[in-house]
Design an enzyme around this catalytic site. Structure first.
Site, PDB file in Angstrom:
ATOM      1  N   SER A 150      -9.334 -39.006  24.431  1.00 40.68           N
ATOM      2  CA  SER A 150      -8.711 -37.920  23.680  1.00 40.68           C
ATOM      3  C   SER A 150      -7.742 -38.572  22.720  1.00 40.68           C
ATOM      4  O   SER A 150      -7.350 -39.743  22.916  1.00 40.68           O
ATOM      5  CB  SER A 150      -7.943 -37.012  24.652  1.00 40.68           C
ATOM      6  OG  SER A 150      -7.035 -36.174  23.957  1.00 40.68           O
ATOM      7  N   TYR A 210      -2.524 -35.725  32.086  1.00 45.42           N
ATOM      8  CA  TYR A 210      -3.628 -35.847  31.117  1.00 45.42           C
ATOM      9  C   TYR A 210      -3.409 -37.056  30.210  1.00 45.42           C
ATOM     10  O   TYR A 210      -4.320 -37.868  29.995  1.00 45.42           O
ATOM     11  CB  TYR A 210      -3.700 -34.556  30.301  1.00 45.42           C
ATOM     12  CG  TYR A 210      -4.919 -34.399  29.427  1.00 45.42           C
ATOM     13  CD1 TYR A 210      -6.109 -33.885  29.936  1.00 45.42           C
ATOM     14  CD2 TYR A 210      -4.876 -34.751  28.081  1.00 45.42           C
ATOM     15  CE1 TYR A 210      -7.221 -33.728  29.123  1.00 45.42           C
ATOM     16  CE2 TYR A 210      -5.981 -34.600  27.269  1.00 45.42           C
ATOM     17  CZ  TYR A 210      -7.151 -34.081  27.783  1.00 45.42           C
ATOM     18  OH  TYR A 210      -8.253 -33.918  26.969  1.00 45.42           O
TER      19      TYR A 210
END
Ligand code: NAD
Length: 256
Positions: free
Chosen positions: A138, A151
């Site tokens: 990401s 995350y």
């Protein structure tokens, strides 16, 4: 281009994983799907592209189930040539309010699962002297946002794992790279849009405008189809010497 090859895409019943599975199937690769929820819809969508489709419902937080899935893929298709480590979840909260069990689940699914699938896929790839490992990190593998501790930690870890995997196989035909999307409108992000709409008392469209406007200079979503095309490039012969990169497709997010 990929006829005769087999791609296993984790978390491919939805969103980006399904987009990548379809793109690889469009190049002729047989596909092993994985993930929860509706399976028959994704299976039919991929099979319509004229390839063989398998499915294994391994819970990617459980190493023993990942082992069973990899054994299933090898026995059904002979070998996994392309591994796309894509399964992932999100939880948004400040560190002091972050439930420890959510931290553990995110690290297990977004990071450790890629280690397990990679260690199990590598021996056959090395024997064939060809393989592609693509880790869906990401933009949060490159930069941070508040309230996303697990995350961001997992995705930075996944970028690190990508580099080590690339280096350990650098003299072989096995490459490993990471793809780092900005915002992609999938169920994972729609939950964040819904939370913002509820918290601010604004419409869905206004919540999306705010979400994109804060971080993504292009003010547009990246699509699963665009990410699928990048995965196809990484699997092509033009990608033979692309090793250990973290390639952002983020509308300029990390350029700021
Ligand atoms: P999504 O929610 O649409 O899909 C996630 C997939 O993972 C689903 O198929 C789900 O069933 C599967 N999954 C979840 N937990 C699982 C588990 N324990 N075992 C097996 N499968 C499991 O999400 P998405 O947005 O398509 O995300 C895919 C990947 O892309 C994730 O790793 C995510 O972090 C990453 N990503 C997404 C965005 C975005 O904006 N959507 C941006 C950057 C990175």
């Amino acid at each position: 281009m990929l006829r005769g090859k087999t791609a296993l895409v984790t978390g491919s019943t939805s969103g980006i994983g399904l987009g990548i599975a379809r793109a690889l199937a469009g190049q002729g690769a047989n596909i092993v799907l994985n993930g929860f929820g509706d399976v028959e819809g994704p299976r039919a969508a991929v099979a319509a592209l004229g390839v063989q489709v398998g499915y294994h419902g391994a819970d990617m937080s459980r190493p023993a189930e990942i082992e069973t899935m990899m054994a299933y893929a090898a026995s059904t298709f002979g070998r996994v040539d392309i591994l796309v480590n894509n399964a992932g979840i999100q939880h948004v909260a400040r560190i002091e309010n972050f439930p420890p069990e959510r931290w553990d689940a995110i690290i297990a699914i977004n990071l450790s699962s890629a280690f397990h699938a990679t260690r199990l896929a590598l021996p056959a790839m090395r024997e064939a002297n060809w393989g592609r490992i693509i880790n869906l990190a990401s933009v949060h593998g490159l930069v941070a946002s508040a309230e996303k501790s697990a995350y961001v930690a997992a995705k930075h870890g996944l970028v690190g794992l990508t580099k080590v995997t690339a280096l350990e196989n650098a003299t072989t035909g096995v490459t490993c790279n990471a793809i780092c999307p900005g915002w992609v409108l999938t169920p994972l992000v729609q939950k964040q849009v819904d939370a913002r709409a509820a918290a601010q008392g604004v419409s869905n469209d206004e919540a999306i405008r705010q979400l994109l406007g804060e971080k993504e200079p292009s003010v547009q979503f990246t699509t699963p189809e665009e990410l699928g095309a990048l995965a196809v490039f990484l699997c092509s012969s033009a990608g033979n010497n692309v090793r250990g990169v973290a390639w952002n497709m983020d509308g300029g997010w990390a350029a700021q």
